[in-house]
Design a protein around this motif. Structure first.
Motif, short mmCIF file in Angstrom:
data_model
loop_
_atom_site.label_atom_id
_atom_site.label_comp_id
_atom_site.label_asym_id
_atom_site.label_seq_id
_atom_site.Cartn_x
_atom_site.Cartn_y
_atom_site.Cartn_z
N GLN A 78 4.72 3.96 5.20
CA GLN A 78 4.16 3.03 4.24
C GLN A 78 4.95 1.74 4.38
O GLN A 78 6.18 1.75 4.25
N GLU A 80 5.31 -2.65 3.77
CA GLU A 80 4.99 -3.78 2.90
C GLU A 80 4.04 -4.69 3.65
O GLU A 80 4.27 -5.02 4.82
N VAL A 122 8.10 5.21 -4.72
CA VAL A 122 8.27 3.94 -4.00
C VAL A 122 8.01 2.81 -4.99
O VAL A 122 7.13 2.92 -5.84
N ARG A 123 8.79 1.76 -4.88
CA ARG A 123 8.60 0.63 -5.80
C ARG A 123 7.21 0.03 -5.60
O ARG A 123 6.71 -0.06 -4.48
N ARG A 125 4.81 -3.28 -6.23
CA ARG A 125 4.81 -4.70 -6.54
C ARG A 125 3.37 -5.17 -6.60
O ARG A 125 2.68 -5.13 -5.59
N ASP A 130 0.47 -3.00 0.16
CA ASP A 130 1.13 -2.14 1.15
C ASP A 130 0.06 -1.39 1.93
O ASP A 130 -1.12 -1.43 1.59
N ARG A 146 12.28 2.18 10.89
CA ARG A 146 12.52 1.15 9.86
C ARG A 146 12.86 -0.20 10.50
O ARG A 146 12.37 -1.24 10.07
N THR A 156 9.63 -1.13 5.92
CA THR A 156 9.24 0.23 5.53
C THR A 156 9.56 0.48 4.07
O THR A 156 10.68 0.22 3.61
N LEU A 157 8.59 1.00 3.35
CA LEU A 157 8.77 1.40 1.96
C LEU A 157 8.99 2.91 1.86
O LEU A 157 9.75 3.39 1.02
N ARG A 158 8.29 3.66 2.69
CA ARG A 158 8.39 5.12 2.70
C ARG A 158 8.17 5.61 4.12
O ARG A 158 7.30 5.09 4.83
#
Length: 182
Positions: A78, A80, A122-123, A125, A130, A146, A156-158
């Motif tokens: 996942q 951004e 995961v944050r 926003r 994403d 990453r 990378t978020l996840r």
């Protein structure tokens, strides 16, 4: 006969059986797997999730982990933002990192996979979209996926490792493992 364990490593778990040098207790493989004599074939960062293979056979361990054998590893990532085709093509050609160029990778956008929720989540926003991409490598440097996604402008978020060679996480929940016959 060699033992092979497929483990779905949760986020926050170290890819080792002990945690030396940390003032606070961190989760390790020993919190999930109580099989003597098996060791991880490769690593997966503490903040990454997914397939980790463990075996009691040194030759098999080397064959799985050693980049010379070019065992493909597929990650669901996942990121951004929404990568344009140009960013994916850069991943496919290989990108320059501080420790040199990467080998070409397979990379493509994918639908959000139907997998478990991460803890912690995961944050989110509201103003930054994403997207999920699938990345398959035949090498394994420290935090490589990453670093590659960041190099093409999509941090990378996840990160979930879904496949190593012919083995996948299908039907293995986070923190669960399955022993398979070889």
């Amino acid at each position: 006969m060699a033992r092979l364990i497929l483990f779905n490593k949760p986020h926050g778990v170290l890819s080792q059986f002990t945690d030396r040098g940390s003032p606070t207790k961190r989760a390790t493989l020993s919190d999930y797997i109580a099989i003597p004599g098996v060791y991880p074939a490769g690593r997966l960062d503490r903040d990454s999730e997914g397939l980790l293979l463990l075996t009691d056979d040194g030759r098999l361990q080397a064959r799985i982990a050693d980049p010379r054998f070019k065992s493909p590893k597929t990650y669901w990532v996942q990121v951004e933002g929404i990568p344009e085709e140009e960013a994916l093509e850069r991943l496919r050609r290989g990108v320059m990192l501080k420790d040199g160029p990467t080998r070409p990778a397979q990379a493509e956008r994918m639908e959000s996979p139907d997998i478990w929720l991460r803890n912690p989540p995961v944050r989110f926003r509201k103003n930054v979209p994403d997207c999920w991409i699938s990345v398959t490598l035949r090498e394994g440097r420290n935090r490589q996926v990453r670093r590659m996604t960041a190099a093409v402008g999509h941090p990378t978020l996840r990160l979930v490792r879904w496949r190593i060679g012919d083995w996948t996480l299908a039907d293995i929940a986070p923190g669960e493992w399955r022993e398979i016959s070889l």
